[in-house]
Write a protein that holds these residues in place. Structure first.
Motif, PDB file in Angstrom:
ATOM      1  N   THR A 102       0.738  -1.309  -0.046  1.00 43.39           N
ATOM      2  CA  THR A 102       0.054   0.271   0.134  1.00 43.39           C
ATOM      3  C   THR A 102       0.954   0.955  -0.469  1.00 43.39           C
ATOM      4  OG1 THR A 102      -0.134   0.580   2.540  1.00 43.39           O
ATOM      5  CG2 THR A 102      -1.221  -1.113   1.480  1.00 43.39           C
ATOM      6  N   TYR A 103      -0.056   2.716  -0.506  1.00 48.65           N
ATOM      7  CA  TYR A 103       1.144   4.000  -0.617  1.00 48.65           C
ATOM      8  C   TYR A 103       1.377   3.899   1.197  1.00 48.65           C
ATOM      9  CZ  TYR A 103       0.154   3.886  -5.294  1.00 48.65           C
ATOM     10  OH  TYR A 103       0.161   3.913  -6.215  1.00 48.65           O
ATOM     11  N   GLY A 104       2.114   4.927   1.660  1.00 48.13           N
ATOM     12  CA  GLY A 104       2.420   5.201   2.944  1.00 48.13           C
ATOM     13  C   GLY A 104       2.994   6.254   2.967  1.00 48.13           C
ATOM     14  N   LEU A 105       2.675   7.529   4.064  1.00 52.84           N
ATOM     15  CA  LEU A 105       3.468   8.163   4.178  1.00 52.84           C
ATOM     16  C   LEU A 105       3.865   8.581   5.902  1.00 52.84           C
ATOM     17  CD1 LEU A 105       4.288  11.233   3.197  1.00 52.84           C
ATOM     18  CD2 LEU A 105       2.193  12.630   3.987  1.00 52.84           C
ATOM     19  N   ASP A 158      14.683  12.886  10.215  1.00 54.27           N
ATOM     20  CA  ASP A 158      13.488  13.543  10.793  1.00 54.27           C
ATOM     21  C   ASP A 158      12.641  13.837   8.745  1.00 54.27           C
ATOM     22  OD1 ASP A 158      11.154  14.442  11.895  1.00 54.27           O
ATOM     23  OD2 ASP A 158      11.569  16.449  11.801  1.00 54.27           O
ATOM     24  N   TYR A 159      13.553  13.175   7.801  1.00 52.72           N
ATOM     25  CA  TYR A 159      13.029  13.823   6.507  1.00 52.72           C
ATOM     26  C   TYR A 159      11.864  12.401   6.526  1.00 52.72           C
ATOM     27  CZ  TYR A 159      18.045  14.278   5.801  1.00 52.72           C
ATOM     28  OH  TYR A 159      19.426  14.969   5.830  1.00 52.72           O
ATOM     29  N   THR A 160      10.981  13.844   5.110  1.00 54.49           N
ATOM     30  CA  THR A 160       9.916  13.337   5.132  1.00 54.49           C
ATOM     31  C   THR A 160      10.000  12.228   3.988  1.00 54.49           C
ATOM     32  OG1 THR A 160       9.240  15.431   4.994  1.00 54.49           O
ATOM     33  CG2 THR A 160       7.576  13.498   3.464  1.00 54.49           C
ATOM     34  N   ALA A 161       8.772  11.472   4.197  1.00 50.65           N
ATOM     35  CA  ALA A 161       9.496   9.915   3.328  1.00 50.65           C
ATOM     36  C   ALA A 161       8.378   9.073   3.297  1.00 50.65           C
ATOM     37  CB  ALA A 161      10.220   8.758   4.100  1.00 50.65           C
ATOM     38  N   LEU A 162       7.755   8.774   1.446  1.00 46.97           N
ATOM     39  CA  LEU A 162       6.412   8.247   1.004  1.00 46.97           C
ATOM     40  C   LEU A 162       6.887   6.721   0.154  1.00 46.97           C
ATOM     41  CD1 LEU A 162       4.002   8.086   0.270  1.00 46.97           C
ATOM     42  CD2 LEU A 162       4.776  10.126  -1.940  1.00 46.97           C
ATOM     43  N   LEU A 218       9.017   1.338  -2.689  1.00 48.06           N
ATOM     44  CA  LEU A 218      10.282   2.556  -2.741  1.00 48.06           C
ATOM     45  C   LEU A 218       9.581   3.073  -1.448  1.00 48.06           C
ATOM     46  CD1 LEU A 218      11.513   2.006  -6.121  1.00 48.06           C
ATOM     47  CD2 LEU A 218      12.640   0.617  -4.326  1.00 48.06           C
ATOM     48  N   GLN A 219      11.320   3.785  -1.053  1.00 43.31           N
ATOM     49  CA  GLN A 219      10.447   5.428  -0.585  1.00 43.31           C
ATOM     50  C   GLN A 219      10.835   6.518  -1.399  1.00 43.31           C
ATOM     51  OE1 GLN A 219      11.218   5.195   3.990  1.00 43.31           O
ATOM     52  NE2 GLN A 219      12.317   3.714   3.085  1.00 43.31           N
ATOM     53  N   VAL A 220      10.504   7.669  -1.233  1.00 47.02           N
ATOM     54  CA  VAL A 220      11.306   8.187  -2.016  1.00 47.02           C
ATOM     55  C   VAL A 220      11.103   9.208  -0.683  1.00 47.02           C
ATOM     56  CG1 VAL A 220       9.895  10.711  -3.411  1.00 47.02           C
ATOM     57  CG2 VAL A 220       9.310   8.199  -4.436  1.00 47.02           C
ATOM     58  N   MET A 257       6.348  14.940  -5.630  1.00 47.30           N
ATOM     59  CA  MET A 257       7.430  14.101  -6.758  1.00 47.30           C
ATOM     60  C   MET A 257       7.462  11.666  -6.417  1.00 47.30           C
ATOM     61  SD  MET A 257      11.213  16.282  -5.784  1.00 47.30           S
ATOM     62  CE  MET A 257      10.888  16.132  -4.257  1.00 47.30           C
ATOM     63  N   GLY A 258       6.401  12.088  -5.246  1.00 44.41           N
ATOM     64  CA  GLY A 258       6.240  10.560  -5.266  1.00 44.41           C
ATOM     65  C   GLY A 258       4.826  10.199  -6.397  1.00 44.41           C
ATOM     66  N   GLU A 259       4.588  11.169  -6.762  1.00 39.26           N
ATOM     67  CA  GLU A 259       3.181  10.837  -7.862  1.00 39.26           C
ATOM     68  C   GLU A 259       4.025  11.165  -8.948  1.00 39.26           C
ATOM     69  OE1 GLU A 259      -0.563  13.106  -5.490  1.00 39.26           O
ATOM     70  OE2 GLU A 259       0.483  14.317  -6.786  1.00 39.26           O
ATOM     71  N   ILE A 260       4.512  12.062  -9.611  1.00 47.34           N
ATOM     72  CA  ILE A 260       5.397  11.912 -10.914  1.00 47.34           C
ATOM     73  C   ILE A 260       6.011  10.609 -10.485  1.00 47.34           C
ATOM     74  CG2 ILE A 260       7.577  12.546 -12.277  1.00 47.34           C
ATOM     75  CD1 ILE A 260       7.193  15.313 -10.767  1.00 47.34           C
ATOM     76  N   LEU A 261       6.601   9.664  -9.592  1.00 45.01           N
ATOM     77  CA  LEU A 261       7.201   8.606  -9.490  1.00 45.01           C
ATOM     78  C   LEU A 261       6.160   7.446  -9.690  1.00 45.01           C
ATOM     79  CD1 LEU A 261       9.409   6.791  -9.770  1.00 45.01           C
ATOM     80  CD2 LEU A 261       9.269   6.644  -7.088  1.00 45.01           C
TER      81      LEU A 261
END
Lengths: 536, 536
Positions: B237-240, B448-452, B505-507, B520-524
């Motif tokens: 699944t997607y996860g933020l 503390d970086y954002t990861a999707l 994968l993680q962005v 950027m996740g949507e682009i990938l």
């Protein structure tokens, strides 16, 4: 190994040697109030007085226009800083030569390109001692840190230099930074420029004093319990304690994330214009008259009354209501316990290598631990216990925010109270060693609310008659009340000794609400200036 | 006092009793792959399948238009959640009656006013067990917390309800929350819906499983070391994982500060449109192929290659370069030491009152502590020592940010690398008890970086041939490699057992850069869908 005393004396002598002979006061005046000596001593010429007496906005404009060179402005502030230092002992590192070199570069840059280097082009800025500047020491008054030269600038120093500022001096602090006064074994004690028998506050005490004497137009400190605000209040300057992570917030043209702890939030003109506060049309302020820990002295209460009167006169749509203190005692003790949980191990680690004693009191009879007050009694705890304290802190924050939110029911504006107005300390500046509580500042740190200090007036013994309360919150409250009484050898002798000491207040907003707090602070500041003119 | 086992059995029996008879699977299938059973079991009618198979955007639109009632949508998801639960044991608290009552209110509100209640009007949303809902338990798999009913909603539950969401179930977690799998003594073990001999990951394992089976369109978890991302990856699944304090960020119409820890930062459409990344025209991505701790299994490496190919095909202006791991081992051990500093005292405090043992392993032979891997060895420390660990963490964050900033020299875009693409784990879902490292997720928490998390493909034994490396980073690395080997009784038996397990994968973006990371996740994601269509 050299004794810690001899290492300290050597460092102090090196500092002394950096004072140019032609800028020396001879003799150094012995009066208590030295605030006007930079103006009267004759070392500053008319231009230098004009530069150093100008507002930052004027300075930036003149510098950007090329009407005033950065070299001449930097030299004027440097000279005035050195004068202030001889009177109050406010400086630590002095690097004027280097500053003048950089000022010359910026003057040349402006001349050759027609452009400023950044929004602070050519403006001298002073820094609290712990802020690293490449190649300089940040010994923070610890003997064991003397001789450690910074390999690179602190982020805030980089930001300032990229914005065009000229760094030129660093300023004094207390040993450990955990005192609301300013004294250490390396640089000694900094005094209040309005009355050298009074403390300038701390921990950013050197900054407060230097800026008050116009030896610097702008200084950067730090504040985890009141360390910017207490010196600002005691010395009569403006002082901002931003929320955690907002210190490095920068104008939108500059990269917004220099440091991993910096919050990625640009300056918001909308928030400054009070978009979240009904565009500032119908503001409801609430005054904290007494936090239930220490009753403010009469001058502080007068300051609060002045603020109320000024705001009510400023706009008929403004309201000023009373703020009921909520669990201040619990908040203050929780924060104190967090500080104390690793303090002994921390201080010991730094002091042990040289045998330098950890200072137990800020009084003139140094090393005498006085009972009560600002708690330096270390209570070592485990990591798990520290987590529980932070959990308690979080619960208190949740609860306080709810209390604030609930004021929506009584304001009639459709919003909760817009800002709280609070004392900064329960008194104006007191005698050295007597400022042992940070209860009016530290609670806002625990809550991580934004707080802005604004000077309101000065102590006037005719207006501020001594009305000691009959009932006290505690023995500490009684003790503080008695600071107004004569006869205690540790204390100032007479109520008159507070004469002319600045009276200041805090404007408190929510977490990360710097823009709105500055906006509302300006409204209060303007309103106060209006009533002062009216009542003259 | 009842034994802890009997207290747990009673709670589990109460849960069991909440499953409506008409929604029971009989018999419960014994196959390993149960992912398609909700579709095939015949309990959901055509409408219910359409509701539960729809994207959130479609659901919100149909609900807002009144074409689908919230009652019917909530009932469909509730039924599918109950089916998923019977197959994977993913739920803890079940409160469908209450949810349907609220759904009926919202339907009535829309009908009578023509307005939606909020941006999530009528949408069922599931919650990880620890998120409080008024009147329900959040026992988190601890026997000693059974019977403690929440007096009020957690802030995130309030935000969701004010936005119009329908809360209906809570989901399973591991005891202590500090495992990347999902098992506890109260609710038991949650399994991977694609292969029940594999773990669903953790700690938000119940959420990952439930959302993967479309038993919920949207779930809320928590992630301090990978707890949202690992289950998302293992379950496809997607996860933020937002930055600290951004969890409660809300659309601009909603009040932006519900909680004192929430960052006062509104959703920025500019940042989502990649204003800070050259408007997304010339993006430079960097791939972390190997963190130097554990070499990824072949399917994960294939996923990274697919991402690279997809991005390079998506726009000729995009670049994909290699990301060199910087101090991952030091970062991972620092974070582990912080966790371990008070863990023993923490777990002991909760487990001691009932005698419930603290779980030492997630393997099927529960209670057997395996060597190496995810470190639960508690190293109690003092508050001062914990401060030093946090200081080390801060230094590592400064250093890593500088490494990232310095990539400006090699991208040619005038900006540093725009996003890092990284594995989520070194493997697809593994057998129960074998997921003992969180090294590919926890480092981004420390920073503390954002990861999707984005699902990329599924394991295919024909494509993912086993190429065991000849050199290993460590004995743990070797052990993980050998998970692909047959014959180890604690491990899955054959490489084929990973078949169909999701590859994700993680962005990774900067702190508080949620908008840009989603952009950027949507682009990938789009680019990957394009190459999947092309290669079919």
């Amino acid at each position: 190994m050299a004794s810690w005393r001899s290492v300290a004396l050597k460092k102090k002598a090196e500092q002394e040697a950096l004072i140019p002979k032609e800028w020396r006061l001879d003799p150094i005046p012995s009066s208590n109030d030295v605030s006007s000596i930079p103006e009267t001593c004759g070392l500053l010429d008319a231009n230098e007085l004009e530069f150093t007496n100008s507002d930052i906005a004027v300075l930036l404009d003149k510098l950007a226009q090329g009407h005033w060179s950065s070299v001449s402005v930097t030299k004027a502030f440097s000279k005035r800083a050195i004068i202030a230092h001889q009177l109050t002992n406010c400086l630590t590192e002095i690097f004027i030569e280097r500053a003048l070199g950089r000022a010359a570069e910026l003057d040349e840059y402006l001349k050759s390109t027609g452009n400023v280097r950044g929004p602070l082009h050519g403006l001298p800025v002073s820094l609290k001692d712990q802020i690293n500047v490449e190649g300089l020491e940040s010994c923070m008054g610890y003997i064991s840190w003397i001789g450690q030269f910074a390999e690179r600038n602190a982020v805030v120093a980089d930001i300032l230099e990229e914005a065009g500022a000229i760094l030129f001096v660093k300023t004094n602090i207390p040993q450990t930074l955990m005192w609301p006064e300013t004294f250490n074994h390396v640089f000694g004690r900094t005094s209040n420029p309005y009355n050298r028998s009074l403390t300038c506050g701390g921990s950013s005490g050197g900054e407060g004093t230097l800026v008050a004497m116009r030896g610097s137009p702008l200084g950067v400190g730090s504040d985890i319990g009141g360390s910017v605000r207490i010196p600002a209040a005691f010395c009569g300057t403006y002082g901002l304690r931003p929320s955690y992570g907002r210190a490095a917030s920068t104008p939108s043209k500059v990269k917004i994330q220099y440091h991993p702890l910096a919050v990625r939030k640009r300056w918001s003109e909308d928030e400054y214009r009070l978009a979240d506060h009904g565009e500032g049309k119908q503001l409801c302020f609430a005054i904290l008259w007494d936090d239930g820990i220490i009753t403010p002295h009469p001058p502080i209460t007068r300051g609060l009354r002045m603020a109320k009167e000024a705001l009510l006169r400023a706009a008929s749509s403004f309201q000023v209501i009373d703020w009921k203190a909520h669990k201040h005692s619990e908040m203050y003790s929780t924060l104190s316990e967090i500080w104390a949980s690793g303090a002994e191990e921390d201080y010991g680690t730094v002091a042990a290598p040289t045998g330098e004693p950890v200072i137990a009191s800020m009084s003139l009879e140094n090393q005498i631990a006085l009972e009560g007050g600002f708690d330096h009694n270390s209570i070592p705890r485990s990591a798990y216990q520290l987590w529980q304290l932070h959990r308690k802190k979080r619960d208190l924050r949740e609860e306080h925010l709810q209390v604030w939110e609930d004021t929506v029911k009584i304001t009639g504006t459709g919003r909760p109270v817009d800002a709280i107005i609070s004392p900064v300390a329960p008194y104006a500046a007191v005698g050295h060693g007597n400022n042992k509580s940070a209860n009016y500042t530290a609670v806002w740190n625990l809550l991580d609310y934004t707080a802005l200090v604004i000077p309101v007036a000065q102590v006037d013994s005719k207006l501020d008659s001594v009305n000691l309360p009959q009932l006290f919150h505690s023995h500490i409250d009684r003790r503080v009340s008695e600071l107004l009484n004569a006869g205690n050898q540790h204390l100032v002798d007479n109520p008159e000794d507070f004469e002319n000491a600045p009276i200041s207040l805090q404007v408190i907003g929510r977490t990360l609400e710097e823009e709105a707090v500055i906006g509302m602070g300006e409204i209060l500041d303007t309103a106060l200036k209006v009533i002062k003119v009216e009542t003259k």
